[in-house]
Design a protein around this motif. Sequence first.
Motif, PDB file in Angstrom:
ATOM      1  N   ARG A 114     -28.028  29.370  46.269  1.00 36.82           N
ATOM      2  CA  ARG A 114     -26.854  30.153  45.871  1.00 36.82           C
ATOM      3  C   ARG A 114     -26.588  31.265  46.875  1.00 36.82           C
ATOM      4  O   ARG A 114     -25.427  31.557  47.204  1.00 36.82           O
ATOM      5  CB  ARG A 114     -27.066  30.739  44.471  1.00 36.82           C
ATOM      6  CG  ARG A 114     -27.036  29.702  43.359  1.00 36.82           C
ATOM      7  CD  ARG A 114     -26.861  30.357  41.989  1.00 36.82           C
ATOM      8  NE  ARG A 114     -27.991  31.216  41.649  1.00 36.82           N
ATOM      9  CZ  ARG A 114     -29.055  30.814  40.960  1.00 36.82           C
ATOM     10  NH1 ARG A 114     -29.139  29.550  40.555  1.00 36.82           N
ATOM     11  NH2 ARG A 114     -30.036  31.647  40.668  1.00 36.82           N
ATOM     12  N   ASP A 115     -27.646  31.879  47.388  1.00 34.44           N
ATOM     13  CA  ASP A 115     -27.486  32.909  48.410  1.00 34.44           C
ATOM     14  C   ASP A 115     -26.888  32.312  49.678  1.00 34.44           C
ATOM     15  O   ASP A 115     -25.978  32.892  50.283  1.00 34.44           O
ATOM     16  CB  ASP A 115     -28.836  33.558  48.715  1.00 34.44           C
ATOM     17  CG  ASP A 115     -28.745  34.638  49.777  1.00 34.44           C
ATOM     18  OD1 ASP A 115     -27.861  35.518  49.660  1.00 34.44           O
ATOM     19  OD2 ASP A 115     -29.545  34.616  50.738  1.00 34.44           O
ATOM     20  N   GLU A 161     -24.374  22.094  39.822  1.00 33.83           N
ATOM     21  CA  GLU A 161     -23.518  23.001  39.057  1.00 33.83           C
ATOM     22  C   GLU A 161     -23.851  24.454  39.361  1.00 33.83           C
ATOM     23  O   GLU A 161     -22.945  25.287  39.553  1.00 33.83           O
ATOM     24  CB  GLU A 161     -23.685  22.733  37.557  1.00 33.83           C
ATOM     25  CG  GLU A 161     -23.079  21.424  37.089  1.00 33.83           C
ATOM     26  CD  GLU A 161     -23.391  21.138  35.636  1.00 33.83           C
ATOM     27  OE1 GLU A 161     -22.584  20.440  34.985  1.00 33.83           O
ATOM     28  OE2 GLU A 161     -24.441  21.595  35.131  1.00 33.83           O
ATOM     29  N   GLU A 162     -25.136  24.777  39.418  1.00 35.00           N
ATOM     30  CA  GLU A 162     -25.531  26.171  39.635  1.00 35.00           C
ATOM     31  C   GLU A 162     -25.185  26.647  41.046  1.00 35.00           C
ATOM     32  O   GLU A 162     -24.728  27.782  41.232  1.00 35.00           O
ATOM     33  CB  GLU A 162     -27.032  26.333  39.371  1.00 35.00           C
ATOM     34  CG  GLU A 162     -27.403  26.201  37.910  1.00 35.00           C
ATOM     35  CD  GLU A 162     -28.870  26.537  37.647  1.00 35.00           C
ATOM     36  OE1 GLU A 162     -29.573  26.965  38.598  1.00 35.00           O
ATOM     37  OE2 GLU A 162     -29.304  26.390  36.493  1.00 35.00           O
ATOM     38  N   VAL A 163     -25.382  25.796  42.041  1.00 32.59           N
ATOM     39  CA  VAL A 163     -25.093  26.217  43.410  1.00 32.59           C
ATOM     40  C   VAL A 163     -23.587  26.303  43.649  1.00 32.59           C
ATOM     41  O   VAL A 163     -23.106  27.252  44.282  1.00 32.59           O
ATOM     42  CB  VAL A 163     -25.750  25.264  44.427  1.00 32.59           C
ATOM     43  CG1 VAL A 163     -25.386  25.693  45.859  1.00 32.59           C
ATOM     44  CG2 VAL A 163     -27.268  25.265  44.266  1.00 32.59           C
ATOM     45  N   THR A 164     -22.826  25.346  43.136  1.00 32.66           N
ATOM     46  CA  THR A 164     -21.374  25.397  43.356  1.00 32.66           C
ATOM     47  C   THR A 164     -20.735  26.591  42.657  1.00 32.66           C
ATOM     48  O   THR A 164     -19.667  27.043  43.056  1.00 32.66           O
ATOM     49  CB  THR A 164     -20.695  24.099  42.873  1.00 32.66           C
ATOM     50  OG1 THR A 164     -21.029  23.865  41.501  1.00 32.66           O
ATOM     51  CG2 THR A 164     -21.129  22.915  43.710  1.00 32.66           C
ATOM     52  N   VAL A 187     -18.004  21.323  48.261  1.00 34.22           N
ATOM     53  CA  VAL A 187     -19.389  20.970  48.572  1.00 34.22           C
ATOM     54  C   VAL A 187     -19.511  19.470  48.820  1.00 34.22           C
ATOM     55  O   VAL A 187     -18.924  18.655  48.102  1.00 34.22           O
ATOM     56  CB  VAL A 187     -20.317  21.382  47.408  1.00 34.22           C
ATOM     57  CG1 VAL A 187     -21.690  20.742  47.534  1.00 34.22           C
ATOM     58  CG2 VAL A 187     -20.437  22.899  47.340  1.00 34.22           C
ATOM     59  N   ILE A 188     -20.281  19.130  49.846  1.00 34.33           N
ATOM     60  CA  ILE A 188     -20.709  17.748  50.070  1.00 34.33           C
ATOM     61  C   ILE A 188     -22.188  17.688  49.712  1.00 34.33           C
ATOM     62  O   ILE A 188     -22.996  18.437  50.266  1.00 34.33           O
ATOM     63  CB  ILE A 188     -20.490  17.321  51.531  1.00 34.33           C
ATOM     64  CG1 ILE A 188     -18.998  17.304  51.865  1.00 34.33           C
ATOM     65  CG2 ILE A 188     -21.110  15.944  51.795  1.00 34.33           C
ATOM     66  CD1 ILE A 188     -18.704  17.145  53.333  1.00 34.33           C
ATOM     67  N   PHE A 189     -22.546  16.835  48.781  1.00 37.38           N
ATOM     68  CA  PHE A 189     -23.931  16.727  48.342  1.00 37.38           C
ATOM     69  C   PHE A 189     -24.679  15.759  49.247  1.00 37.38           C
ATOM     70  O   PHE A 189     -24.219  14.640  49.498  1.00 37.38           O
ATOM     71  CB  PHE A 189     -23.996  16.242  46.893  1.00 37.38           C
ATOM     72  CG  PHE A 189     -25.392  16.118  46.362  1.00 37.38           C
ATOM     73  CD1 PHE A 189     -26.090  17.239  45.962  1.00 37.38           C
ATOM     74  CD2 PHE A 189     -26.013  14.876  46.275  1.00 37.38           C
ATOM     75  CE1 PHE A 189     -27.387  17.138  45.473  1.00 37.38           C
ATOM     76  CE2 PHE A 189     -27.304  14.763  45.794  1.00 37.38           C
ATOM     77  CZ  PHE A 189     -27.999  15.896  45.395  1.00 37.38           C
ATOM     78  N   ALA A 191     -17.384  14.154  39.803  1.00 37.54           N
ATOM     79  CA  ALA A 191     -16.328  14.661  38.924  1.00 37.54           C
ATOM     80  C   ALA A 191     -16.344  16.180  38.793  1.00 37.54           C
ATOM     81  O   ALA A 191     -15.396  16.767  38.259  1.00 37.54           O
ATOM     82  CB  ALA A 191     -16.468  14.029  37.539  1.00 37.54           C
ATOM     83  N   LEU A 192     -17.398  16.841  39.283  1.00 32.87           N
ATOM     84  CA  LEU A 192     -17.434  18.306  39.242  1.00 32.87           C
ATOM     85  C   LEU A 192     -16.325  18.869  40.131  1.00 32.87           C
ATOM     86  O   LEU A 192     -16.063  18.335  41.218  1.00 32.87           O
ATOM     87  CB  LEU A 192     -18.804  18.815  39.694  1.00 32.87           C
ATOM     88  CG  LEU A 192     -19.996  18.430  38.805  1.00 32.87           C
ATOM     89  CD1 LEU A 192     -21.312  18.886  39.439  1.00 32.87           C
ATOM     90  CD2 LEU A 192     -19.830  19.029  37.416  1.00 32.87           C
ATOM     91  N   PRO A 193     -15.680  19.937  39.721  1.00 33.69           N
ATOM     92  CA  PRO A 193     -14.467  20.398  40.409  1.00 33.69           C
ATOM     93  C   PRO A 193     -14.619  20.779  41.874  1.00 33.69           C
ATOM     94  O   PRO A 193     -13.667  20.651  42.643  1.00 33.69           O
ATOM     95  CB  PRO A 193     -14.021  21.603  39.567  1.00 33.69           C
ATOM     96  CG  PRO A 193     -15.218  22.005  38.769  1.00 33.69           C
ATOM     97  CD  PRO A 193     -15.982  20.755  38.532  1.00 33.69           C
TER      98      PRO A 193
END
Length: 302
Positions: A86-87, A120-123, A130-132, A150-152
Amino acid sequence: MKFHGVLFFPVTPFTADGSLDEERLAQHIESGVAAGAGGVFVACGTGEFHALTADEIERATRVAVTTTAGRVPVLAAAGGPPPVARDHAARVERAGADGILLLPPYLVSAPQQGLVRYVEEVTAASELPVIFYQRGTARLTARTAAEIAALPKVAGLKDGVGDIERMHRVVRAVRAVPGTEGFQFFNGLPTAEMTAPAYRGIGVELYSSAVFAFAPEIALAFHRALGEGDEGLVGTLLDEFYGPLVALRDEVPGYAVSLIKAGVTLRGLDVGGVRAPLVDPAPEHVARLAKLVGHGLEVVGA
């Protein structure tokens, strides 16, 4: 954020005392963009993400954003433990990046819903797409890939596993989700050109090219030949350049990064060595790399 062409993953140059060399990073990125890169992924795998501080990732991202000046998209890496990732995400957004390549958490093996929770937490830490990156401990089922797609804020999935059948199911599952028409898939295997023809067969045409970092003439010629169906040139490059390069790469763990760095220095820009736990290539391996590059350039007429 749409990508086309060859994707450039620059190395991270270090000075003689081991610190980040921002000036040479800018030179390296400028030469890649000028050569025709379709996007810049800074401080990622080839850029030794695993050995950089959060501050160095932010600084490298800022250099990339300033150097590209909007000509191509700039993405930077985030990954590791959730608070660290997240940082990273907040820092690269602050530095002006266009997106994030999200590397997986390390050491732990997570259930599928845990991986969804991680994304979800990082985005949530930035507004960037984001590209996973599917690799290591993060291997998605087709159902989980569709849920993450499907996450926004998730815009793509990069595969570093290499299971074609599994990836084909992932592609089909994601394409069946309404609203994912613009979702992009990437072949993220080391020396991705070796598997690019196979990935194209399942609808994954984008790939990261480590070779582009030190021999853009070869990488671009291969990409054009692949797109135009020039099987003769594709086959020659696979047999006489990429195949031997992979054989050399596989002789020592970590050469997927350190050989690339050595190649950049061979082509005229001294970017220094690699940080631990990687090691720099042995002199005889650098000599073999030089011969391979020379032959590859002859094949493509550069």
